[in-house]
Enzyme design. Sequence first.
Site, mmCIF file in Angstrom:
data_model
loop_
_atom_site.group_PDB
_atom_site.id
_atom_site.type_symbol
_atom_site.label_atom_id
_atom_site.label_comp_id
_atom_site.label_asym_id
_atom_site.label_seq_id
_atom_site.Cartn_x
_atom_site.Cartn_y
_atom_site.Cartn_z
ATOM 1 N N GLY A 25 23.575 -17.973 53.870
ATOM 2 C CA GLY A 25 24.596 -18.978 53.641
ATOM 3 C C GLY A 25 24.869 -19.382 52.207
ATOM 4 O O GLY A 25 25.354 -20.490 51.952
ATOM 5 N N ASN A 80 37.690 -13.194 54.583
ATOM 6 C CA ASN A 80 36.342 -12.623 54.556
ATOM 7 C C ASN A 80 35.966 -12.270 53.120
ATOM 8 O O ASN A 80 36.827 -11.866 52.323
ATOM 9 C CB ASN A 80 36.294 -11.357 55.422
ATOM 10 C CG ASN A 80 34.905 -10.719 55.437
ATOM 11 O OD1 ASN A 80 33.910 -11.393 55.675
ATOM 12 N ND2 ASN A 80 34.855 -9.421 55.168
ATOM 13 N N HIS A 136 33.708 -9.707 50.925
ATOM 14 C CA HIS A 136 33.005 -8.422 51.052
ATOM 15 C C HIS A 136 32.427 -8.050 49.691
ATOM 16 O O HIS A 136 33.121 -8.183 48.671
ATOM 17 C CB HIS A 136 33.967 -7.333 51.552
ATOM 18 C CG HIS A 136 33.304 -6.005 51.735
ATOM 19 N ND1 HIS A 136 32.503 -5.718 52.825
ATOM 20 C CD2 HIS A 136 33.278 -4.914 50.944
ATOM 21 C CE1 HIS A 136 32.025 -4.486 52.687
ATOM 22 N NE2 HIS A 136 32.480 -3.984 51.573
ATOM 23 N N ASP A 149 37.441 -4.630 57.309
ATOM 24 C CA ASP A 149 37.682 -4.745 55.849
ATOM 25 C C ASP A 149 39.023 -4.135 55.449
ATOM 26 O O ASP A 149 39.172 -3.584 54.356
ATOM 27 C CB ASP A 149 36.547 -4.056 55.071
ATOM 28 C CG ASP A 149 35.179 -4.611 55.416
ATOM 29 O OD1 ASP A 149 34.205 -3.835 55.412
ATOM 30 O OD2 ASP A 149 35.086 -5.814 55.729
HETATM 31 C C1 GRF Z 1 26.928 -11.445 51.092
HETATM 32 O O1 GRF Z 1 26.450 -10.359 50.347
HETATM 33 C C2 GRF Z 1 28.324 -11.170 51.564
HETATM 34 O O2 GRF Z 1 29.082 -10.396 50.685
HETATM 35 C C3 GRF Z 1 28.104 -10.380 52.789
HETATM 36 O O3 GRF Z 1 26.939 -10.915 53.390
HETATM 37 C C4 GRF Z 1 26.181 -11.573 52.410
HETATM 38 C C5 GRF Z 1 26.100 -13.018 52.827
HETATM 39 O O4 GRF Z 1 25.344 -13.689 51.961
HETATM 40 N N1 GRF Z 1 29.251 -10.483 53.646
HETATM 41 P P1 GRF Z 1 25.166 -15.271 52.225
HETATM 42 O O5 GRF Z 1 24.702 -15.450 53.657
HETATM 43 O O6 GRF Z 1 26.499 -15.912 52.000
HETATM 44 O O7 GRF Z 1 24.150 -15.703 51.218
#
Ligand code: GRF
Length: 209
Positions: free
Chosen positions: A14, A108, A110, A151
């Site tokens: 998170g 989203n 990515h 994506d």
């Molecule tokens: C991040 O690397 C994001 O790009 C990917 O999942 C990871 C989530 O990290 N979708 P967090 O839970 O927000 O720390």
Amino acid sequence: MHKVKIGVLVSGGGTNLQSVLDACEKGEVSAEVVLVVSNRREAYALERAKKMGIRNEYVDPSKFPGEEYDKELMRIFREEGVKLVVLAGYLRVLSPGFIEEFRNRIINIHPSLIPDFCGKGYYGERVHKAVLKSGVKKTGATVHIVDEGTDTGPILLQESVPVLKDDTVETLQRRVLAVEHKILVKAVGECCLRLVNENNGGNDEACTD
Ligand code: GRF
């Protein structure tokens, strides 16, 4: 100023969620996170929401099989009047019904420069491993609108970072994550301004041009 109600879907630690929560708290974006939902009971992202007194729900996939899962998500999201959905490390594929309900209002984050290193199987550390293996000299992060593909929706924001010769998955992930936090907050801010404009009778009906 009117605040857009945001619902966040999470599966992990998170830190992206936290960047949005902090931006809302500081008034950097005209939004409020009213709901955080995870498909994983142990997702620390739920704890982050709890600490800030924000409704946080674990929706158990074993209790809502197939399409029932996203129908439950929609029920909860409607309950809270969510207008913008943010996927912050969410590792389930959304159903067509959910995407239609929030058409052009799901974003989203990515961890690569789409269209490189994305699509089925490219998530989390796997993305950075592939980047290092490929030998490219730069990577980065992308915020995009979610559509029925993986994506594949319209790109809202991107920012690149260098790939250094002595990078490990951890050092690269850390550099990209810092950019994720930055562009996710920026994208949320821009989407909310468009949605507020719509709410004021403007002609924006989505987060994209
Ligand atoms: C991040 O690397 C994001 O790009 C990917 O999942 C990871 C989530 O990290 N979708 P967090 O839970 O927000 O720390």
